[in-house]
Design an enzyme around this catalytic site. Structure first.
Site, PDB file in Angstrom:
ATOM      1  N   ASP A 259       0.859  -1.176   0.000  1.00  0.00           N
ATOM      2  CA  ASP A 259       0.000   0.000   0.000  1.00  0.00           C
ATOM      3  C   ASP A 259       0.900   1.232   0.000  1.00  0.00           C
ATOM      4  O   ASP A 259       1.867   1.305   0.774  1.00  0.00           O
ATOM      5  CB  ASP A 259      -0.894  -0.024   1.247  1.00  0.00           C
ATOM      6  CG  ASP A 259      -1.911   1.098   1.244  1.00  0.00           C
ATOM      7  OD1 ASP A 259      -3.032   0.867   0.774  1.00  0.00           O
ATOM      8  OD2 ASP A 259      -1.575   2.199   1.714  1.00  0.00           O
ATOM      9  N   ASN A 267      -2.303  13.391  -3.002  1.00  0.00           N
ATOM     10  CA  ASN A 267      -3.460  13.928  -3.726  1.00  0.00           C
ATOM     11  C   ASN A 267      -3.826  15.321  -3.225  1.00  0.00           C
ATOM     12  O   ASN A 267      -4.110  16.238  -4.011  1.00  0.00           O
ATOM     13  CB  ASN A 267      -4.654  12.990  -3.556  1.00  0.00           C
ATOM     14  CG  ASN A 267      -4.684  11.885  -4.604  1.00  0.00           C
ATOM     15  OD1 ASN A 267      -4.168  12.058  -5.705  1.00  0.00           O
ATOM     16  ND2 ASN A 267      -5.269  10.754  -4.261  1.00  0.00           N
ATOM     17  N   HIS A 272      -4.929  15.431  -7.964  1.00  0.00           N
ATOM     18  CA  HIS A 272      -5.180  14.037  -8.354  1.00  0.00           C
ATOM     19  C   HIS A 272      -4.321  13.599  -9.536  1.00  0.00           C
ATOM     20  O   HIS A 272      -3.996  12.412  -9.666  1.00  0.00           O
ATOM     21  CB  HIS A 272      -6.663  13.860  -8.685  1.00  0.00           C
ATOM     22  CG  HIS A 272      -7.549  13.934  -7.480  1.00  0.00           C
ATOM     23  ND1 HIS A 272      -7.639  12.921  -6.551  1.00  0.00           N
ATOM     24  CD2 HIS A 272      -8.367  14.929  -7.022  1.00  0.00           C
ATOM     25  CE1 HIS A 272      -8.482  13.258  -5.593  1.00  0.00           C
ATOM     26  NE2 HIS A 272      -8.946  14.492  -5.855  1.00  0.00           N
ATOM     27  N   ASP A 276      -2.247  10.170  -9.652  1.00  0.00           N
ATOM     28  CA  ASP A 276      -2.242   9.179 -10.737  1.00  0.00           C
ATOM     29  C   ASP A 276      -0.818   8.903 -11.216  1.00  0.00           C
ATOM     30  O   ASP A 276      -0.443   7.749 -11.465  1.00  0.00           O
ATOM     31  CB  ASP A 276      -3.093   9.687 -11.901  1.00  0.00           C
ATOM     32  CG  ASP A 276      -4.577   9.696 -11.579  1.00  0.00           C
ATOM     33  OD1 ASP A 276      -4.973   9.077 -10.580  1.00  0.00           O
ATOM     34  OD2 ASP A 276      -5.331  10.336 -12.335  1.00  0.00           O
ATOM     35  N   GLU A 302      -4.775   2.706  -3.896  1.00  0.00           N
ATOM     36  CA  GLU A 302      -3.315   2.728  -3.868  1.00  0.00           C
ATOM     37  C   GLU A 302      -2.739   1.388  -3.435  1.00  0.00           C
ATOM     38  O   GLU A 302      -1.594   1.293  -2.999  1.00  0.00           O
ATOM     39  CB  GLU A 302      -2.822   3.841  -2.941  1.00  0.00           C
ATOM     40  CG  GLU A 302      -3.150   3.665  -1.471  1.00  0.00           C
ATOM     41  CD  GLU A 302      -4.493   4.251  -1.071  1.00  0.00           C
ATOM     42  OE1 GLU A 302      -4.652   4.584   0.119  1.00  0.00           O
ATOM     43  OE2 GLU A 302      -5.383   4.380  -1.930  1.00  0.00           O
TER      44      GLU A 302
END
Length: 383
Positions: A259, A267, A272, A276, A302
Site C-alpha cells: 500500500d 493527492n 489528483h 495518478d 493505492e
C-alpha cells in the site's frame, strides 16, 4: 464475352458489398474508423475501376484507360494507408504523394488507347504488386507484434497472392484485344483469380480487425486503465490456478500485499493528476523488480498485490525489500518537484493458507502490521 462480363460484374458486386461492410465498421460502429474508412473507399475504387475497364475498345477514351487505371491504383494506395492506420504505424504520405505524382505524369504522357496497352499493363502491375508486397509485410509485422506469428502468416498470404497475380499478369504475352486493368491473356481465369483474392484479402483484413478488437476488449477487462497492470479479477483467477497447481504438484507460492504510504497527502498537496502519476511511478518501479512469471496487479486505490509462483516467504521478502528500496531511492518527478513515494509491504505464502481468501487475508494482516509499525517497511506474516 457474356460470361466474362458477368464475372466482372460479380467481382464488382463483391467489392461494393465489402465497401458497404467496411463503411459500417467505420461508422456507426467506430471500429478502427480511420482504417475501416480507407478499406471501404479502397473496395469502392477497385469496383469502379473494373467497371471503367469494361468500357475499353479501340478508340481513345480517358475514362476507360487512364481513369480506370488511376482509380484502381488509388484503391491500392488506400488499402496501404488503411493497414498502416490499423496498427498505428507512421503514415508514408510523402512517399505516396511522390508515387502518385509520378503515375499521374506517366499516364498523362500515354495515349489513352490500345497502343499504350503494354505501358498501362507495366505501370499498373508494378505499382499494385509493389504495394501488395509492402502491405503484406506491414500486416505480417503488425500481426506478429500484436497477435501472434501464425496469425500473421494467415493474414498476409492473400496480399502475397495478389502481388503474385500482378507479377504473373505482367509476365504474360500481350493479348491482341480488349485487355483490362486486371486481366491477362485468359481474361476469365484472371477475373476468377481477382474475385477470389479480393474476397480473401477482405476476409483477412476483417479477421485481423476483429481479432485485435477481441484482444483490446480482453485487455480492457483484465487490465487497470491507469497503470496497465492486471486487475483484481485476473489476480484472483491466477491465484486460484496456482493454488490448484500446487495441489497437483507440491510447490510454494508467495503473495505480497503493498500500500502506498500517505497517498491521500500526495493527492491533497499536489492534485489528483500527481496522485495518478505516483501510482504509475510505483507500478513501473515494482514491475522492474519482478520475473516474467510473477503477476503484479492493482487491487484497488493505492493497493497492489504481487503473486510469485514457486517462491517462499524468505525469498519474497527479499524481493519486497528491493521494491521498497527502489521506491525510496527514486522519488516521483512532477512539475519540477520531487515527490517522495513510499510503500508498506506484507508477505505471506501458501504454507500458511491453502485458500485464496486465506492467503490474501494473511498478506493483508502483515501489511496492516507494517502500517502500524511505522510504514515504509516489509513485514512477514507469522508462521
Amino acid at each position: 464475352m457474356g460470361n466474362h462480363a458477368e464475372l466482372v460484374l460479380a467481382t464488382t458486386l463483391v467489392l461494393c458489398t465489402c465497401a458497404l461492410a467496411w463503411g459500417l465498421m467505420a461508422w456507426p460502429l467506430r471500429v478502427w474508423p480511420r482504417a475501416s474508412l480507407r478499406f471501404a473507399l479502397a473496395n469502392a475504387q477497385l469496383g469502379i475501376s473494373l467497371q471503367l475497364v469494361m468500357l475499353r475498345g479501340e478508340e481513345l477514351d480517358w475514362r476507360a484507360w487512364a481513369l480506370a487505371d488511376l482509380t484502381g491504383l488509388a484503391g491500392f494506395f488506400l488499402l496501404h494507408g488503411g493497414v498502416r492506420h490499423l496498427f498505428g504505424m507512421k503514415p508514408a504520405h510523402r512517399l505516396e504523394w511522390v508515387a502518385i505524382a509520378g503515375l499521374l505524369l506517366a499516364y498523362a504522357l500515354l495515349p489513352p488507347g490500345p497502343e499504350s496497352r503494354a505501358a498501362y499493363r507495366t505501370l499498373y502491375s508494378l505499382t499494385a504488386g509493389s504495394l501488395c508486397l509492402v502491405m503484406a509485410w506491414l500486416l505480417f509485422a503488425g500481426s506478429r507484434r500484436e497477435i501472434d506469428a501464425r496469425a500473421a502468416w494467415v493474414f498476409s498470404l492473400p496480399l502475397l497472392g495478389l502481388a503474385a497475380l500482378m507479377v504473373w499478369r505482367l509476365s504474360q504475352t500481350l493479348p491482341q484485344l480488349g485487355a483490362g486493368v486486371l486481366l491477362g491473356r485468359d481474361r476469365s481465369a484472371m477475373v476468377w483469380a481477382v474475385f477470389g483474392l479480393c474476397l480473401l484479402v477482405n476476409m483477412a483484413l476483417a479477421s485481423c480487425v476483429m481479432t485485435r478488437l477481441v484482444l483490446v476488449i480482453r485487455r480492457q477487462a483484465e487490465r487497470d486503465a491507469l497503470t496497465g497492470l492486471f486487475n483484481r479479477r485476473v489476480l484472483q483467477r491466477r491465484l486460484a490456478e496456482e493454488l490448484a497447481r500446487g495441489q497437483r504438484r507440491p510447490q510454494v507460492l508467495a503473495l505480497l500485499a503493498l500500500d502506498v504510504d500517505h497517498f491521500k497527502q500526495i493527492n491533497d498537496r499536489h492534485g489528483h493528476a500527481a496522485g495518478d502519476a505516483a501510482l504509475c511511478h510505483v507500478a513501473t518501479l515494482l514491475q522492474a523488480q519482478l520475473r516474467r512469471s510473477d503477476v503484479l496487479a492493482r487491487s484497488g486505490g493505492e493497493e497492489f498485490v504481487v503473486l510469485m509462483p514457486e517462491t517462499g516467504r524468505a525469498e519474497a521478502a527479499q524481493v519486497a525489500e528491493r521494491m521498497r528500496a527502489a521506491l525510496e531511492a527514486q522519488p516521483l518527478e512532477w512539475e519540477g518537484l520531487q515527490i517522495a513515494v513510499r510503500a508498506s509491504f506484507g508477505v505471506a505464502d501458501s504454507t500458511q493458507a491453502q485458500s485464496e481468501d486465506g492467503l490474501l487475508q494473511r498478506a493483508d494482516a502483515a501489511l496492516y502490521a507494517a502500517k502500524a509499525g511505522g510504514r515504509n517497511r516489509v513485514v512477514l506474516a507469522p508462521a
